[in-house]
Scaffold this motif. Structure first.
Motif, PDB file in Angstrom:
ATOM      1  N   VAL A   1      -1.114  -5.062  -7.490  1.00 32.96           N
ATOM      2  CA  VAL A   1      -2.549  -5.371  -7.537  1.00 32.96           C
ATOM      3  C   VAL A   1      -2.788  -6.836  -7.186  1.00 32.96           C
ATOM      4  CG1 VAL A   1      -4.519  -5.594  -9.080  1.00 32.96           C
ATOM      5  CG2 VAL A   1      -3.120  -3.519  -9.146  1.00 32.96           C
TER       6      VAL A   1
ATOM      7  N   MET B   1       0.834  -1.194   0.000  1.00 32.26           N
ATOM      8  CA  MET B   1       0.000   0.000   0.000  1.00 32.26           C
ATOM      9  C   MET B   1       0.878   1.256   0.000  1.00 32.26           C
ATOM     10  SD  MET B   1      -3.207  -0.483  -0.311  1.00 32.26           S
ATOM     11  CE  MET B   1      -4.426   0.615   0.396  1.00 32.26           C
TER      12      MET B   1
ATOM     13  N   GLU C   1      -9.470   0.718 -12.431  1.00 30.98           N
ATOM     14  CA  GLU C   1     -10.723   0.253 -11.813  1.00 30.98           C
ATOM     15  C   GLU C   1     -11.142   1.154 -10.656  1.00 30.98           C
ATOM     16  OE1 GLU C   1     -10.062  -4.461 -12.914  1.00 30.98           O
ATOM     17  OE2 GLU C   1      -9.205  -3.604 -11.104  1.00 30.98           O
TER      18      GLU C   1
ATOM     19  N   GLU D   1      -8.268   4.045  -1.074  1.00 39.62           N
ATOM     20  CA  GLU D   1      -7.557   2.998  -0.340  1.00 39.62           C
ATOM     21  C   GLU D   1      -8.375   1.721  -0.324  1.00 39.62           C
ATOM     22  OE1 GLU D   1      -6.623   4.363   3.581  1.00 39.62           O
ATOM     23  OE2 GLU D   1      -4.541   4.710   2.998  1.00 39.62           O
ATOM     24  N   ALA D   2      -9.678   1.879  -0.094  1.00 39.82           N
ATOM     25  CA  ALA D   2     -10.545   0.702  -0.050  1.00 39.82           C
ATOM     26  C   ALA D   2     -10.480  -0.034  -1.382  1.00 39.82           C
ATOM     27  CB  ALA D   2     -11.981   1.117   0.256  1.00 39.82           C
ATOM     28  N   GLY D   3     -10.512   0.727  -2.481  1.00 44.45           N
ATOM     29  CA  GLY D   3     -10.455   0.117  -3.805  1.00 44.45           C
ATOM     30  C   GLY D   3      -9.145  -0.619  -4.030  1.00 44.45           C
ATOM     31  N   PHE D   4      -8.040   0.070  -3.744  1.00 45.88           N
ATOM     32  CA  PHE D   4      -6.738  -0.574  -3.911  1.00 45.88           C
ATOM     33  C   PHE D   4      -6.604  -1.768  -2.987  1.00 45.88           C
ATOM     34  CE2 PHE D   4      -5.430   3.711  -5.541  1.00 45.88           C
ATOM     35  CZ  PHE D   4      -5.092   3.271  -6.805  1.00 45.88           C
ATOM     36  N   GLY D   5      -7.189  -1.646  -1.784  1.00 44.96           N
ATOM     37  CA  GLY D   5      -7.069  -2.694  -0.778  1.00 44.96           C
ATOM     38  C   GLY D   5      -7.673  -4.013  -1.207  1.00 44.96           C
ATOM     39  N   VAL D   6      -8.709  -3.985  -2.063  1.00 44.84           N
ATOM     40  CA  VAL D   6      -9.292  -5.254  -2.519  1.00 44.84           C
ATOM     41  C   VAL D   6      -8.699  -5.670  -3.857  1.00 44.84           C
ATOM     42  CG1 VAL D   6     -11.448  -5.072  -1.266  1.00 44.84           C
ATOM     43  CG2 VAL D   6     -11.290  -4.106  -3.555  1.00 44.84           C
ATOM     44  N   GLY D   7      -7.594  -5.036  -4.244  1.00 48.67           N
ATOM     45  CA  GLY D   7      -6.896  -5.493  -5.436  1.00 48.67           C
ATOM     46  C   GLY D   7      -7.397  -4.882  -6.730  1.00 48.67           C
ATOM     47  N   ALA D   8      -7.893  -3.646  -6.658  1.00 48.36           N
ATOM     48  CA  ALA D   8      -8.311  -2.986  -7.890  1.00 48.36           C
ATOM     49  C   ALA D   8      -7.113  -2.275  -8.514  1.00 48.36           C
ATOM     50  CB  ALA D   8      -9.416  -1.967  -7.596  1.00 48.36           C
ATOM     51  N   THR D   9      -7.098  -2.222  -9.841  1.00 45.72           N
ATOM     52  CA  THR D   9      -6.059  -1.452 -10.516  1.00 45.72           C
ATOM     53  C   THR D   9      -6.446   0.021 -10.444  1.00 45.72           C
ATOM     54  OG1 THR D   9      -7.204  -1.585 -12.618  1.00 45.72           O
ATOM     55  CG2 THR D   9      -5.627  -3.321 -12.137  1.00 45.72           C
TER      56      THR D   9
ATOM     57  N   ASN E   1     -14.413   2.036   5.849  1.00 47.42           N
ATOM     58  CA  ASN E   1     -14.487   2.787   4.597  1.00 47.42           C
ATOM     59  C   ASN E   1     -15.218   2.021   3.505  1.00 47.42           C
ATOM     60  OD1 ASN E   1     -12.530   0.866   4.290  1.00 47.42           O
ATOM     61  ND2 ASN E   1     -11.057   2.182   3.264  1.00 47.42           N
TER      62      ASN E   1
ATOM     63  N   ILE F   1     -13.744  -7.745 -10.113  1.00 45.30           N
ATOM     64  CA  ILE F   1     -12.561  -7.302 -10.855  1.00 45.30           C
ATOM     65  C   ILE F   1     -11.503  -8.393 -10.924  1.00 45.30           C
ATOM     66  CG2 ILE F   1     -12.857  -4.830 -10.453  1.00 45.30           C
ATOM     67  CD1 ILE F   1     -10.903  -5.047  -8.168  1.00 45.30           C
TER      68      ILE F   1
ATOM     69  N   ARG G   1      -4.586  -8.813  -3.752  1.00 49.90           N
ATOM     70  CA  ARG G   1      -5.662  -9.810  -3.799  1.00 49.90           C
ATOM     71  C   ARG G   1      -5.352 -10.983  -2.893  1.00 49.90           C
ATOM     72  NH1 ARG G   1      -7.017  -9.321 -10.287  1.00 49.90           N
ATOM     73  NH2 ARG G   1      -7.849  -7.234 -10.085  1.00 49.90           N
TER      74      ARG G   1
ATOM     75  N   ILE H   1     -11.728   6.089   0.219  1.00 44.51           N
ATOM     76  CA  ILE H   1     -12.419   5.305  -0.814  1.00 44.51           C
ATOM     77  C   ILE H   1     -11.404   4.724  -1.802  1.00 44.51           C
ATOM     78  CG2 ILE H   1     -13.971   5.487  -2.804  1.00 44.51           C
ATOM     79  CD1 ILE H   1     -15.761   7.230  -1.222  1.00 44.51           C
TER      80      ILE H   1
ATOM     81  N   PHE I   1     -17.504   1.312   0.290  1.00 42.77           N
ATOM     82  CA  PHE I   1     -17.757   2.104  -0.912  1.00 42.77           C
ATOM     83  C   PHE I   1     -19.149   2.728  -0.794  1.00 42.77           C
ATOM     84  CE2 PHE I   1     -15.152  -1.497  -2.761  1.00 42.77           C
ATOM     85  CZ  PHE I   1     -13.985  -0.764  -2.812  1.00 42.77           C
TER      86      PHE I   1
ATOM     87  N   SER J   1     -14.665   2.933 -11.089  1.00 44.44           N
ATOM     88  CA  SER J   1     -15.757   2.442 -10.243  1.00 44.44           C
ATOM     89  C   SER J   1     -15.978   3.268  -8.987  1.00 44.44           C
ATOM     90  CB  SER J   1     -15.478   0.990  -9.820  1.00 44.44           C
ATOM     91  OG  SER J   1     -15.333   0.180 -10.949  1.00 44.44           O
ATOM     92  N   HIS J   2     -14.971   4.004  -8.540  1.00 45.49           N
ATOM     93  CA  HIS J   2     -15.134   4.699  -7.263  1.00 45.49           C
ATOM     94  C   HIS J   2     -14.881   6.193  -7.338  1.00 45.49           C
ATOM     95  CE1 HIS J   2     -15.662   0.793  -5.627  1.00 45.49           C
ATOM     96  NE2 HIS J   2     -14.481   0.405  -6.057  1.00 45.49           N
TER      97      HIS J   2
END
Lengths: 296, 319
Positions: free
Chosen positions: A120, A92, B209, B198-206, A134, A150, A124, B196, A136, B213-214
């Motif tokens: 990325v 991160m 994405e 961070e949350a996206g990157f945290g679940v493995g989004a590029t 946080n 995704i 995962r 938001i 969405f 999406s966010h």
């Protein structure tokens, strides 16, 4: 289920509230975590990790082995670099342009900072739960399904959503309102939703950055119980300010502190051992001072 | 004992009573509040006077002509002259602005905010864009005359006007509002909480994405508001059009001309009509037709602003 719940030893109401109200001291009787049996393999290994933000040396030479299906806690005063170290594990820190990581972080023996490693893909496998819930700004269902979608998950999405929410102990509370906004949930529910979201991409490691610090004591307790259940299947690393929490839930604890050398301050690992040992017979004086509430 | 206590209590009560009552002395807070109110009344008053004056002057025309003032074309006869030609011109210009400035401006903003490295060059571009938003519109008119008119001619769309047509006008207006579109989009994207992302990157989004999406859905209300307001700007601007050869005179709407001929022929716009009527020697044009045209222009602008607010509320209410 384990025969030892994390909260067996903390009985009654006073134990519920002491995290917030009382001076941070932990007496030996409260240490319920932390006598792991050493049967688990090391899954993540940090060796001589240095992190810089521009010229600022944030973390100095940290080495910690993380064992599979255990809960490892990172504790220490604010600014000691524990969150920074946590964020090196799923890359991160890459999101901060000035951040630079040296040393080696391996996951199942693979260098996470080696060439061709895609951050990325790393994320995962190594999921993350953040300090403030946080979700969405979407529906509960979409919060869970986004990650698998995704990742091109080709199974039954409805089943996956249900299973993830079940594992996060949230299904019963939200099963009738999956299309509602995630923002309609309470803080504690939102954080469990975030845990469910992290689980949905089937990682095997969960990083939790002070997951309960924005929650009330009851919600905190639920998160801790959940962590205890999750460690059957996941390796968990938790950063926490709350020493009782570390003492209750973790198997091993790493204590970080701010070290000032030549006028430069950097976060450094002071002591790492089994939680029971660290909280009852710490080998470093600083550790003892911190856990008995003399500073921090 | 009890008597002493009571009298003590009474003394305390009197003391507290005196302490907490206002002295009533200081006039400065009141004066300050008065000044603030005066400022509000002044600005609001000017607006009211302006509106009253215009509507009063426009009233005879509005009463006599009604809606036909909006649907009639240009004419030398004040009895039949209407603003329809101008409305069509302005709508076409605004459409070209929407087609050109929105996609380019929003894309540039996304690049600057999400992809560009945070270095001196990026900051220079950012500052320049902000400065461009403050450049007087007449300068964009000159730019249009020097670049877009020849460009339109070069690509064979010059038509009977040699490039001084509504296509060049639309492109010029798009260039004029482009910096504003970029700035409002940047601000909207910046206001999306980091948590938001961070949350996206945290679940493995590029990154793509996360943006699609966010970031974009969250930034959309702000972007929409900004872009609709720039449409209002494009609708109301006059100066650049005068420079790049808008028709301020009267032309007969070509009855059987093709769409291409119409687009490449002479054109006019609503604010330009106001400008040219107010300079007419015939009293009726300046005295009552121009104010009536202003009323029409204001109504259109209010509608656009209203649409901006409505769009923003709608997009925000989704969650």
């Amino acid at each position: 289920m384990s025969d030892r719940s994390p909260n067996d030893a903390v009985s009654g109401e006073s134990a519920l509230f002491d995290g917030a109200a009382r001076a941070p001291e932990v007496d030996a009787a409260r240490v319920t975590g932390g006598s792991p049996d050493n049967t688990h393999d090391v899954i993540i290994s940090l060796e001589d990790v240095d992190v810089y933000y521009g010229d600022f040396h944030a973390v100095d030479s940290v080495s910690v082995p993380i064992r599979e299906k255990e809960i490892t806690a990172f504790i220490g005063p604010s600014g000691c670099g524990k969150s920074t170290v946590l964020r090196t594990i799923n890359r991160m820190n890459d999101l901060i342009p000035t951040a630079r990581v040296e040393g080696s972080v391996t996951y199942h023996g693979v260098d996470l900072y080696g060439g061709n490693v895609d951050p990325v893909q790393v994320r995962r496998h190594i999921g993350m739960v953040f300090q403030k819930p946080n979700p969405f700004p979407k529906s509960i269902y979409d919060n869970i399904s986004f990650g698998p979608k995704i990742a091109k998950y080709d199974g039954n999405m409805d089943d996956l959503v249900e299973e993830s929410l079940n594992r996060a102990a949230l299904w019963d509370e939200v099963k009738d309102k999956l299309d509602d906004s995630a923002y309609a949930l309470s803080g504690g529910q939102q954080q469990r939703l975030c845990i469910a979201r992290a689980i949905a991409t089937s990682p095997d490691v969960l990083l939790m950055d002070e997951p309960a610090s924005a929650l009330d004591p009851i919600a905190t307790l639920r998160i801790e119980e959940l962590m205890y259940e999750l460690k059957q299947d996941y390796t968990i690393i938790i950063v926490t300010h709350n020493m009782q929490q570390a003492a209750r839930v973790s198997d091993r604890t790493a204590f970080f502190n701010i070290d000032i050398q030549n006028g430069q301050r950097a976060g450094r690992l002071v002591e790492f051992s089994e939680t029971a040992t660290l909280f009852t017979t710490p080998s470093e004086k600083t550790t003892e001072d911190y856990i008995t509430g003399r500073f921090g | 004992m009890s008597i002493t206590t009571r009298s003590n209590k009474e003394a305390t009560r009197r003391e507290v009573d005196r302490a907490i009552r206002s002295g009533g002395g200081d006039w400065r807070p009141l004066a300050f509040q008065g000044l603030l109110l005066l400022a509000l009344i002044t600005s609001f008053g000017i607006l009211v006077v302006l509106l009253t004056d215009i509507v009063t002057n426009a009233w005879p025309t509005i009463q006599a002509r009604g809606f036909s003032f909006v649907t009639d074309g240009l004419s030398l006869n004040p009895e039949t002259a209407g603003v329809f030609t101008g409305i069509i011109g302005s709508v076409i210009i605004a459409s070209i602005v929407a087609l050109l400035a929105f996609p380019i401006g929003i894309s540039a903003a996304v690049y600057l905010e999400e992809y560009a490295p945070d270095n001196r060059r990026t900051r220079f571009v950012d500052t320049t864009v902000r400065n461009l938003a403050g450049v007087p519109s007449i300068v964009y008119g000159l730019l249009g005359l020097a670049m877009f008119v020849p460009l339109v001619r070069m690509i064979g769309l010059g038509g009977s006007t040699g490039g001084k047509n509504i296509l060049a006008a639309g492109i010029t207006m798009a260039a004029l509002v482009l910096p504003i579109v970029i700035i409002t989009s940047i601000e909207a994207i910046r206001s999306v909480p980091a948590t938001i992302r961070e949350a996206g990157f945290g679940v493995g989004a590029t990154q793509w994405e996360v943006i699609r999406s966010h970031v974009m859905p969250s930034a959309l209300p702000g972007i929409l508001t900004g872009t609709v307001l720039t449409l209002a700007r494009a609708f109301g601007e006059t100066a650049p059009l005068l420079v790049i050869g808008v028709a301020t005179g009267y032309f007969a709407p070509a009855g059987d001309a093709s769409i291409l001929d119409r687009l490449t022929g002479p054109y006019t716009a609503l604010p330009v009509i106001v400008f040219s009527w107010s300079r007419q020697t015939q009293a009726a044009f300046a005295d009552t037709l121009a104010p009536a045209a202003i009323v029409v222009l204001l109504i259109v602008l209010f509608l656009l602003n209203g649409a901006a607010i409505w769009l923003r509320n709608r997009a925000e209410k989704r969650w």
